[in-house]
Design a protein around this motif. Structure first.
Motif, short mmCIF file in Angstrom:
data_model
loop_
_atom_site.label_atom_id
_atom_site.label_comp_id
_atom_site.label_asym_id
_atom_site.label_seq_id
_atom_site.Cartn_x
_atom_site.Cartn_y
_atom_site.Cartn_z
N VAL A 89 -6.87 25.58 23.97
CA VAL A 89 -6.79 25.78 25.26
C VAL A 89 -7.97 25.88 25.93
N GLY A 90 -9.00 26.89 25.01
CA GLY A 90 -10.51 27.10 25.58
C GLY A 90 -11.24 26.11 25.70
N ASN A 91 -11.19 25.36 24.92
CA ASN A 91 -12.07 24.15 24.66
C ASN A 91 -11.51 22.96 25.79
N GLU A 92 -10.52 22.93 26.22
CA GLU A 92 -10.01 22.14 27.23
C GLU A 92 -10.39 22.62 28.74
N LEU A 93 -10.14 24.07 28.78
CA LEU A 93 -10.49 24.73 30.03
C LEU A 93 -12.04 24.62 30.17
N SER A 94 -12.98 24.69 29.39
CA SER A 94 -14.38 24.36 29.36
C SER A 94 -14.67 22.89 29.92
N VAL A 95 -13.90 21.80 29.46
CA VAL A 95 -14.18 20.57 29.94
C VAL A 95 -13.67 20.47 31.40
N ALA A 96 -12.52 21.27 31.62
CA ALA A 96 -11.95 21.28 33.08
C ALA A 96 -13.01 21.84 34.03
N SER A 97 -13.48 22.90 33.46
CA SER A 97 -14.44 23.84 34.59
C SER A 97 -15.74 23.04 34.64
N VAL A 110 -9.64 31.21 35.17
CA VAL A 110 -8.23 31.22 34.37
C VAL A 110 -8.97 31.30 32.89
N THR A 111 -8.32 32.10 32.02
CA THR A 111 -8.41 32.46 30.72
C THR A 111 -7.46 31.72 29.78
N ALA A 112 -7.94 31.29 28.59
CA ALA A 112 -7.21 30.58 27.78
C ALA A 112 -5.84 31.35 27.48
N ARG A 113 -6.43 32.66 27.12
CA ARG A 113 -5.11 33.40 26.67
C ARG A 113 -3.89 33.46 27.66
N ALA A 114 -4.19 33.56 29.25
CA ALA A 114 -3.48 33.71 30.10
C ALA A 114 -2.60 32.54 30.11
N ILE A 115 -3.14 31.22 29.98
CA ILE A 115 -2.70 30.08 29.93
C ILE A 115 -1.59 29.80 28.72
N VAL A 116 -2.09 30.41 27.52
CA VAL A 116 -1.17 30.32 26.33
C VAL A 116 -0.01 31.25 26.60
N GLN A 117 -0.06 32.54 27.04
CA GLN A 117 0.96 33.35 27.41
C GLN A 117 1.89 32.74 28.16
N ARG A 118 1.46 32.17 29.42
CA ARG A 118 2.39 31.52 30.36
C ARG A 118 2.88 30.58 29.62
N GLY A 119 2.41 29.55 29.12
CA GLY A 119 3.11 28.35 28.28
C GLY A 119 4.17 29.02 27.54
N LEU A 120 3.95 30.06 26.76
CA LEU A 120 5.11 30.89 25.84
C LEU A 120 6.14 30.89 26.60
N GLU A 121 5.94 31.68 27.92
CA GLU A 121 7.09 32.21 28.59
C GLU A 121 7.83 30.89 29.20
N LEU A 122 7.24 29.78 29.65
CA LEU A 122 7.93 28.73 30.19
C LEU A 122 8.88 28.00 28.91
N ALA A 123 8.07 28.01 27.82
CA ALA A 123 8.88 27.17 26.41
C ALA A 123 9.99 28.20 26.22
N THR A 124 9.92 29.45 26.57
CA THR A 124 11.10 30.30 26.03
C THR A 124 12.16 30.35 27.07
N MET A 125 11.94 29.82 28.16
CA MET A 125 13.01 29.43 29.24
C MET A 125 13.63 28.27 28.78
N LEU A 126 12.92 27.13 28.18
CA LEU A 126 13.73 26.03 27.75
C LEU A 126 14.47 26.33 26.48
N ALA A 127 13.68 27.20 25.52
CA ALA A 127 14.38 27.34 24.40
C ALA A 127 15.86 28.12 24.75
N THR A 128 15.97 28.98 25.66
CA THR A 128 16.91 29.63 25.84
C THR A 128 18.19 28.59 26.47
N VAL A 129 17.59 27.67 27.40
CA VAL A 129 18.53 26.65 27.55
C VAL A 129 18.87 25.87 26.39
N ARG A 130 18.13 25.45 25.71
CA ARG A 130 18.54 24.45 24.31
C ARG A 130 19.46 25.31 23.44
#
Length: 202
Positions: A89-97, A110-130
């Motif tokens: 994610v950090g590499n992609e963020l560097s390209v985007a910046s 934006v930090t890579a860690r923050a993106i990963v954390q939010r991604g996990l939160e969103l994925a957890t929502m989907l997992a709950t629905v699954r």
């Protein structure tokens, strides 16, 4: 499948021969039972845990079957070393910046860690629905839901259930049952050391 072989090949000894499973989890388990009954002792069959702990959908208690610790092998690796995905994610963020225009402005601060954390939160929502979908056999088509259609602040499990139930023509009684199960299923997921997210949602 082929992707799983590519994922685990760097984590096993050179003498171990890897073969992709064909036909899905149930076919791999069938092959494991057959090998066990014929005394094939050196073969091991690796399958994903998926949501079996919540739904109890498949029987994996066989001596020659190795089940992923978490949802799947990819997530096992992610849990073992979260720096891997943060680096990607950090590499992609560097390209985007370094890009010009809207993409660059969105990447600023934006930090890579923050993106990963939010991604996990969103994925957890989907997992709950699954999990709810698997328990209640709602027949939800998750390909018909996109995070991009909503703002980050409005996203939650109830919204996902509402949208998918409407698009998949879930009857009113089943829909009410699914809504009633959101809080208890969310509580089950929350207490885990790592959410039951799958590589397909990350």
């Amino acid at each position: 499948g082929e992707d799983d072989v590519l994922t685990v090949r760097d984590f096993v000894s050179r003498g171990v021969k890897l073969f992709p499973g064909v036909g899905g989890k149930l076919q791999v388990l069938r092959a494991a039972r057959l090998a066990n009954s014929r005394g094939v002792s050196r073969a091991r069959f690796v399958v994903d845990r998926d949501y079996d702990a919540f739904i109890g959908a498949t029987e994996t208690d066989l001596p020659n079957v190795i089940v992923s610790e978490y949802h799947d092998c990819f997530v096992d690796i992610l849990v073992a070393d979260s720096r891997i995905i943060e680096r990607v994610v950090g590499n992609e963020l560097s390209v985007a910046s370094r890009a010009r225009g809207v993409l660059s402005s969105k990447a600023e601060g934006v930090t890579a860690r923050a993106i990963v954390q939010r991604g996990l939160e969103l994925a957890t929502m989907l997992a709950t629905v699954r999990i709810i979908d698997g328990r209640r056999a709602l027949g939800l088509d998750f390909k018909r839901f996109s995070f991009h259609n909503h703002s980050i602040d409005e996203l939650d499990v109830r919204l996902i259930v509402n949208e998918l139930a409407g698009r998949c023509n879930v009857d009113d009684l089943a829909f009410e049952g699914a809504l009633a199960e959101i809080s208890t299923t969310s509580a089950e997921v929350t207490v885990l050391d790592f959410p039951p997210v799958g590589d397909n949602d990350l």
